[in-house]
Scaffold this active site. Sequence first.
Site, PDB file in Angstrom:
ATOM      1  N   HIS A 139     -16.439   8.696   9.745  1.00  0.00           N
ATOM      2  CA  HIS A 139     -17.215   8.363  10.828  1.00  0.00           C
ATOM      3  C   HIS A 139     -16.571   8.834  12.144  1.00  0.00           C
ATOM      4  O   HIS A 139     -15.349   8.874  12.257  1.00  0.00           O
ATOM      5  CB  HIS A 139     -17.758   6.907  10.933  1.00  0.00           C
ATOM      6  N   THR A 197      -4.096  15.272   2.547  1.00  0.00           N
ATOM      7  CA  THR A 197      -4.422  15.378   4.004  1.00  0.00           C
ATOM      8  C   THR A 197      -4.674  16.885   4.674  1.00  0.00           C
ATOM      9  O   THR A 197      -5.171  16.823   5.875  1.00  0.00           O
ATOM     10  CB  THR A 197      -3.493  14.541   5.210  1.00  0.00           C
ATOM     11  N   ARG A 210       2.692  16.445  -0.312  1.00  0.00           N
ATOM     12  CA  ARG A 210       3.529  17.258   0.242  1.00  0.00           C
ATOM     13  C   ARG A 210       3.881  18.381  -1.089  1.00  0.00           C
ATOM     14  O   ARG A 210       3.850  18.015  -2.425  1.00  0.00           O
ATOM     15  CB  ARG A 210       4.749  16.858   0.773  1.00  0.00           C
TER      16      ARG A 210
END
Length: 200
Positions: free
Chosen positions: A126, A179, A194
Amino acid sequence: MLESLKSFFRVLKWMHQPDAAAALGELLEEYRLRKKVMHHHPQFVVEPGVILLGYSQEYLSVSQGRVAKGTILSFGDSVTGYGKISIGSGTWIGQYNNIRSSHAAPITIGKKCLISQFCTLIGANHNLELDRPIMDQSLEERRSGIILGDDVWLGAGVVVLPGVTIGTGAVVGAGSIVTRNIPDHEIWLGNPARKHRERS
């Protein structure tokens, strides 16, 4: 024959219990929806207990593969809009995963992928403006959608955030939170994930 009659009368007895009748109705609806999906996609196995939210034939693109019990495939809703989920041939999606697309946030999973258990792939977040509650805001389209290349393996409990592409042959270790984009054939671990090494 006697056992069949006993089962029949047990069901009749349950029907006098509103909660039991509602549960039976939900199971019947789930069964009908699974059969509908497998009719449209005959080589795609949807195990009992898979939850299909907002399903319509045009939102799912699959060929041959399997999705296991407890997994949620969500195609959106009338508030956030509906989106597509594409699953490549030979992909196996394990138990209790949470895969959610929505408008402008499709999820594409390549061929021969392994998605373990309790993984979460969320196509969009959102928006976060202060002028109204988060739940009343539209979805962020700047960073949305997820792409998994072919031969990707997600370990148990992996979370893939919106806007991420995971390259062909990549591996993500259990419990990792992805991410950012992962290049082809790399192994990533951690929170945030990572690079650990390359596949050899």
